[in-house]
Design a protein around this motif. Sequence first.
Motif, PDB file in Angstrom:
ATOM      1  N   HIS A  64      27.734 -20.428 -57.329  1.00  0.00           N
ATOM      2  CA  HIS A  64      28.539 -19.808 -58.362  1.00  0.00           C
ATOM      3  C   HIS A  64      29.586 -18.712 -58.032  1.00  0.00           C
ATOM      4  O   HIS A  64      29.753 -17.860 -58.732  1.00  0.00           O
ATOM      5  N   ILE A  65      30.103 -19.009 -56.779  1.00  0.00           N
ATOM      6  CA  ILE A  65      30.675 -17.899 -56.269  1.00  0.00           C
ATOM      7  C   ILE A  65      32.157 -18.850 -55.600  1.00  0.00           C
ATOM      8  O   ILE A  65      31.974 -19.804 -55.443  1.00  0.00           O
ATOM      9  N   SER A  66      33.205 -18.042 -55.422  1.00  0.00           N
ATOM     10  CA  SER A  66      34.064 -18.608 -54.645  1.00  0.00           C
ATOM     11  C   SER A  66      34.164 -19.186 -53.442  1.00  0.00           C
ATOM     12  O   SER A  66      33.193 -18.522 -52.663  1.00  0.00           O
ATOM     13  N   PRO A  67      34.650 -20.324 -52.880  1.00  0.00           N
ATOM     14  CA  PRO A  67      34.770 -20.509 -51.473  1.00  0.00           C
ATOM     15  C   PRO A  67      34.943 -19.746 -50.581  1.00  0.00           C
ATOM     16  O   PRO A  67      34.512 -19.482 -49.528  1.00  0.00           O
ATOM     17  N   ALA A  68      35.943 -18.893 -50.879  1.00  0.00           N
ATOM     18  CA  ALA A  68      36.474 -17.737 -49.942  1.00  0.00           C
ATOM     19  C   ALA A  68      35.391 -16.777 -49.675  1.00  0.00           C
ATOM     20  O   ALA A  68      35.057 -16.174 -48.427  1.00  0.00           O
ATOM     21  N   ALA A  69      34.428 -16.318 -50.840  1.00  0.00           N
ATOM     22  CA  ALA A  69      33.326 -15.464 -50.600  1.00  0.00           C
ATOM     23  C   ALA A  69      32.153 -15.795 -49.816  1.00  0.00           C
ATOM     24  O   ALA A  69      31.677 -15.280 -48.935  1.00  0.00           O
ATOM     25  N   VAL A  70      32.083 -17.441 -49.846  1.00  0.00           N
ATOM     26  CA  VAL A  70      30.951 -18.062 -49.037  1.00  0.00           C
ATOM     27  C   VAL A  70      31.419 -17.929 -47.406  1.00  0.00           C
ATOM     28  O   VAL A  70      30.696 -17.750 -46.702  1.00  0.00           O
ATOM     29  N   ALA A  71      32.980 -18.294 -47.432  1.00  0.00           N
ATOM     30  CA  ALA A  71      33.417 -18.460 -46.083  1.00  0.00           C
ATOM     31  C   ALA A  71      33.203 -17.077 -45.288  1.00  0.00           C
ATOM     32  O   ALA A  71      33.038 -16.936 -44.107  1.00  0.00           O
ATOM     33  N   MET A  72      33.507 -15.823 -46.112  1.00  0.00           N
ATOM     34  CA  MET A  72      33.405 -14.685 -45.453  1.00  0.00           C
ATOM     35  C   MET A  72      32.030 -14.385 -45.172  1.00  0.00           C
ATOM     36  O   MET A  72      31.700 -13.913 -44.002  1.00  0.00           O
ATOM     37  N   SER A  73      31.025 -14.765 -45.721  1.00  0.00           N
ATOM     38  CA  SER A  73      29.548 -14.679 -45.588  1.00  0.00           C
ATOM     39  C   SER A  73      29.314 -15.219 -44.482  1.00  0.00           C
ATOM     40  O   SER A  73      28.475 -14.702 -43.639  1.00  0.00           O
ATOM     41  N   LEU A  74      29.608 -16.621 -44.399  1.00  0.00           N
ATOM     42  CA  LEU A  74      29.349 -17.739 -43.350  1.00  0.00           C
ATOM     43  C   LEU A  74      29.723 -17.188 -41.944  1.00  0.00           C
ATOM     44  O   LEU A  74      29.097 -17.104 -40.860  1.00  0.00           O
ATOM     45  N   LYS A  75      30.895 -16.363 -41.952  1.00  0.00           N
ATOM     46  CA  LYS A  75      31.678 -15.961 -40.613  1.00  0.00           C
ATOM     47  C   LYS A  75      30.671 -14.932 -40.107  1.00  0.00           C
ATOM     48  O   LYS A  75      30.473 -14.943 -39.052  1.00  0.00           O
ATOM     49  N   SER A  76      30.075 -13.999 -41.089  1.00  0.00           N
ATOM     50  CA  SER A  76      29.459 -12.890 -40.497  1.00  0.00           C
ATOM     51  C   SER A  76      27.971 -13.479 -39.951  1.00  0.00           C
ATOM     52  O   SER A  76      27.686 -13.207 -39.007  1.00  0.00           O
ATOM     53  N   LEU A  77      27.400 -14.481 -40.660  1.00  0.00           N
ATOM     54  CA  LEU A  77      26.221 -14.787 -40.334  1.00  0.00           C
ATOM     55  C   LEU A  77      26.177 -15.893 -39.100  1.00  0.00           C
ATOM     56  O   LEU A  77      25.575 -15.754 -38.016  1.00  0.00           O
ATOM     57  N   GLU A  78      27.618 -16.355 -38.940  1.00  0.00           N
ATOM     58  CA  GLU A  78      27.747 -17.279 -37.557  1.00  0.00           C
ATOM     59  C   GLU A  78      28.098 -16.437 -36.391  1.00  0.00           C
ATOM     60  O   GLU A  78      27.339 -16.518 -35.158  1.00  0.00           O
ATOM     61  N   ARG A  79      28.539 -15.232 -36.639  1.00  0.00           N
ATOM     62  CA  ARG A  79      28.873 -14.240 -35.498  1.00  0.00           C
ATOM     63  C   ARG A  79      27.730 -13.665 -35.145  1.00  0.00           C
ATOM     64  O   ARG A  79      27.241 -13.258 -33.922  1.00  0.00           O
ATOM     65  N   GLY A  80      26.523 -13.368 -36.274  1.00  0.00           N
ATOM     66  CA  GLY A  80      25.313 -12.924 -35.836  1.00  0.00           C
ATOM     67  C   GLY A  80      24.517 -13.953 -35.111  1.00  0.00           C
ATOM     68  O   GLY A  80      23.228 -13.412 -34.639  1.00  0.00           O
ATOM     69  N   GLY A  81      24.623 -15.186 -35.095  1.00  0.00           N
ATOM     70  CA  GLY A  81      23.952 -16.211 -34.784  1.00  0.00           C
ATOM     71  C   GLY A  81      22.901 -16.787 -35.772  1.00  0.00           C
ATOM     72  O   GLY A  81      21.870 -17.540 -35.190  1.00  0.00           O
ATOM     73  N   TYR A  82      22.960 -16.460 -36.889  1.00  0.00           N
ATOM     74  CA  TYR A  82      22.073 -16.879 -37.947  1.00  0.00           C
ATOM     75  C   TYR A  82      22.227 -18.445 -38.430  1.00  0.00           C
ATOM     76  O   TYR A  82      21.273 -19.061 -38.645  1.00  0.00           O
ATOM     77  N   ILE A  83      23.573 -18.888 -38.297  1.00  0.00           N
ATOM     78  CA  ILE A  83      23.966 -19.995 -38.812  1.00  0.00           C
ATOM     79  C   ILE A  83      24.660 -20.858 -37.884  1.00  0.00           C
ATOM     80  O   ILE A  83      25.346 -20.231 -36.836  1.00  0.00           O
ATOM     81  N   GLU A  84      25.033 -22.156 -37.857  1.00  0.00           N
ATOM     82  CA  GLU A  84      25.948 -22.752 -37.021  1.00  0.00           C
ATOM     83  C   GLU A  84      26.724 -23.827 -37.886  1.00  0.00           C
ATOM     84  O   GLU A  84      26.139 -24.204 -38.693  1.00  0.00           O
ATOM     85  N   LYS A  85      27.965 -24.096 -37.689  1.00  0.00           N
ATOM     86  CA  LYS A  85      28.787 -25.026 -38.556  1.00  0.00           C
ATOM     87  C   LYS A  85      28.998 -26.320 -37.469  1.00  0.00           C
ATOM     88  O   LYS A  85      29.433 -25.868 -36.302  1.00  0.00           O
ATOM     89  N   ARG A  86      29.069 -27.411 -38.129  1.00  0.00           N
ATOM     90  CA  ARG A  86      29.418 -28.625 -37.072  1.00  0.00           C
ATOM     91  C   ARG A  86      30.302 -29.488 -38.200  1.00  0.00           C
ATOM     92  O   ARG A  86      30.081 -29.336 -39.385  1.00  0.00           O
ATOM     93  N   MET A  87      30.964 -30.176 -37.719  1.00  0.00           N
ATOM     94  CA  MET A  87      32.144 -31.111 -38.152  1.00  0.00           C
ATOM     95  C   MET A  87      31.336 -31.998 -38.648  1.00  0.00           C
ATOM     96  O   MET A  87      30.306 -32.577 -37.871  1.00  0.00           O
ATOM     97  N   ASP A  88      31.541 -32.604 -39.984  1.00  0.00           N
ATOM     98  CA  ASP A  88      30.895 -34.015 -40.568  1.00  0.00           C
ATOM     99  C   ASP A  88      31.318 -35.062 -39.738  1.00  0.00           C
ATOM    100  O   ASP A  88      32.559 -35.431 -39.879  1.00  0.00           O
TER     101      ASP A  88
END
Length: 166
Positions: A64-88
């Motif tokens: 229940h938050i904006s996609p932009a807020a999620v994108a910022m959090s995910l960017k930080s998590l990705e930089r730290g190596g906690y998550i990865e993003k892949r194309m569907d």
Amino acid sequence: MERKTEASGMLFHSLNRAFHNALQAEMAAAGLGDFGSPPILLFLLERHCGGKPPAQRELAEQLHISPAAVAMSLKSLERGGYIEKRMDPQDQRCKRVSITEKGSQALATCFQVSARVEERMFDGFTPEECRQLADYHWKMLRNLRGGDRPETLFQLERKDPPCSKN
């Protein structure tokens, strides 16, 4: 409708900030000072259902938050190596988000840290008081979200808070 208390919103805000600050301090002490992002994202990623990792948009809807807020959090998590993003593979415009092994280990630490902070927060509460408080919080959340609408992407387990035996 009559207000139940004069400053209930301020009290909730103060409690949320105090919990957040205590959690951040404990996380830093546990070696996760660079984490910086809400552990709820890792929790949702680790417990995703439906056969494929969620997209950013789905995470935003669930939280229940904006996609932009999620994108910022995910960017930080990705930089730290906690998550990865892949194309569907079925939709090249969509990136699916997965938790990494480092993210799973960080999440386990988050649970331990959170349990310690919750124990401090609920010090002096009886188990019955904790159950009542949890019931009230769930009721308020349902009220604010429009009734008993089930979450669609992730099922969050209801967990009663830890309480002292006092």
